[in-house]
Design an enzyme around this catalytic site. Sequence first.
Site, mmCIF file in Angstrom:
data_model
loop_
_atom_site.group_PDB
_atom_site.id
_atom_site.type_symbol
_atom_site.label_atom_id
_atom_site.label_comp_id
_atom_site.label_asym_id
_atom_site.label_seq_id
_atom_site.Cartn_x
_atom_site.Cartn_y
_atom_site.Cartn_z
ATOM 1 N N LYS A 118 36.556 40.518 34.156
ATOM 2 C CA LYS A 118 36.292 39.239 33.495
ATOM 3 C C LYS A 118 34.800 39.182 33.200
ATOM 4 C CE LYS A 118 36.991 34.230 34.230
ATOM 5 N NZ LYS A 118 37.503 33.192 35.157
ATOM 6 N N SER B 162 40.911 29.975 33.277
ATOM 7 C CA SER B 162 39.917 30.538 32.395
ATOM 8 C C SER B 162 39.967 32.062 32.282
ATOM 9 C CB SER B 162 38.526 30.128 32.879
ATOM 10 O OG SER B 162 38.278 30.679 34.160
ATOM 11 N N SER C 148 42.199 29.381 37.882
ATOM 12 C CA SER C 148 41.950 30.301 36.770
ATOM 13 C C SER C 148 42.435 31.735 36.927
ATOM 14 C CB SER C 148 40.471 30.335 36.443
ATOM 15 O OG SER C 148 40.139 29.208 35.693
HETATM 16 N N1 GLN Z 1 41.041 24.738 34.704
HETATM 17 C C1 GLN Z 1 40.119 24.397 35.740
HETATM 18 C C2 GLN Z 1 38.815 23.945 35.118
HETATM 19 O O1 GLN Z 1 38.776 23.814 33.954
HETATM 20 C C3 GLN Z 1 39.911 25.569 36.648
HETATM 21 C C4 GLN Z 1 39.048 26.613 36.072
HETATM 22 C C5 GLN Z 1 38.827 27.742 36.996
HETATM 23 O O2 GLN Z 1 39.569 27.945 37.958
HETATM 24 N N2 GLN Z 1 37.751 28.473 36.753
HETATM 25 O O3 GLN Z 1 37.849 23.738 35.773
#
Ligand code: GLN
Length: 484
Positions: free
Chosen positions: A76, A151, A175
């Site tokens: 990532k 994400s 995410s």
């Molecule tokens: N969807 C959540 C957010 O927008 C979690 C994102 C994540 O786990 N990095 O913060």
Amino acid sequence: MHNKTISELAQGLRAGEYSSVELTKAYLDRVSRFNAALNSYVTVCDATALREAEQADQRIKAGDASVLTGIPIAHKDIFCTDGVKTSCGSKMLDNFIAPYDAHVVSLFKQAGAVMLGKTNMDEFAMGSSNENSFYGPVHNPWRSGSVPGGSSGGSAAAVAAGLCVAATGTDTGGSIRQPAAFCGITGLKPTYGRVSRYGMIAFASSLDQGGPMTKTAEDAAAMLQVMAGFDTRDSTSAEQPVPDYSATLNDDLSGLRIGIPKEYLGGGLDPAIESSIQLALEAYVRLGAELVEISLPNTELGVPTYYVVAPAECSSNLSRFDGVRYGHRCSDPKDLEDLYKRSRGEGFGPEVKRRIMVGTYALSAGYYDAYYLKAQKIRHLISDDFREAFKQVDVIMGPTAPSTAFGIGEKADDPVTMYLSDIYTIAVNLAGLPGMSIPVQPVDGMPVGLQLIGNYFEEAKLLNVAHRLQQETDWHSATPAGFE
Ligand code: GLN
């Protein structure tokens, strides 16, 4: 070849059926054929990948190989990679070439893994759909008009479409697990502190945790084996021994007590998803497990608590991007204030700005007690709910997400609806527990994830429980049409 798992490919490499160079070329070829449609990679490292593959082949010949040696993976783009652009999905870091490797990246290098490239993601890991990336949305390989989740959407789509064998992701509120669910792969968020955060660009430091995204639980065990462990460079890294995650994969599940939180079923959950979850639970009962109804009474406070804590931490973490030391700098600043304002104004996208504003507000004098302090207290209550539950059960199960992958653009204008996609995953980060998502029966051709939540540092148990299901069922081996 691209449907094979880490363990299968490792055997093939050792038996001399193919070399790592051949394997790497085959994957790079798939990346060049499919990435334009998926947008799952933001950087492809052809030349260095082939060099790493040559070195891996030498190690394999010399008998100095581990399971990951010669296996093509992707990181990532939140993990710093020495000499390779590390953008974090942001215009702010579009020009940033990291001068060092994240701890996780260096561990994979030592293991001899081949890095094919860096995967697309929501800007600074803020999002649930990958639509917040400066590099454009990632497309779900199962249905091109749908999001891959976020994400870590680029990693999930790349693994699902066979553009890498496995990938790394990070999980602050879901995410790793939510995109794993949307793309039909296996994703593991380890216990907070299990995997070093050194060199992993910070979003919300008390919640962020890196982990593997793979085709199977067996592969997740192999990846976690490389990633896990104490690191002096991360002050929250846990000094806990790392077990052999592969050794217990086949342990018998008879007598396993599975907690089903009553708050996770019904409610806003799509009934078709609930049926898929039930099918998987029935399979566990056949494997000898016992289902126990439990309660996590503060479940509905998870999302509001997270959306105070995470933005508060992000507003502090992202203050380092000031246009001075690295990252985007506006042209012709009038003075220092103009430099800060325009560099940040131009470099950050709308969701990141929204979070910085919410977080700054929540931390400001006069509001701190009402929001941040209150959120920290509720965070304790949420952890206590899990502590109570784990007195009665060995693992907790439920859905990973309330729906299957939604359409690109469908929720983009409604941040609150978007935030609700993490309703089942967020509490796990607030409590610092390990969680996993594995594919179960699809709904209307789209993947569904079963979430497994374990007690602190019980990744081995989660992997065992996930692996046993994957031995009895074949939901995890489905591949999206067009990517066979
Ligand atoms: N969807 C959540 C957010 O927008 C979690 C994102 C994540 O786990 N990095 O913060």
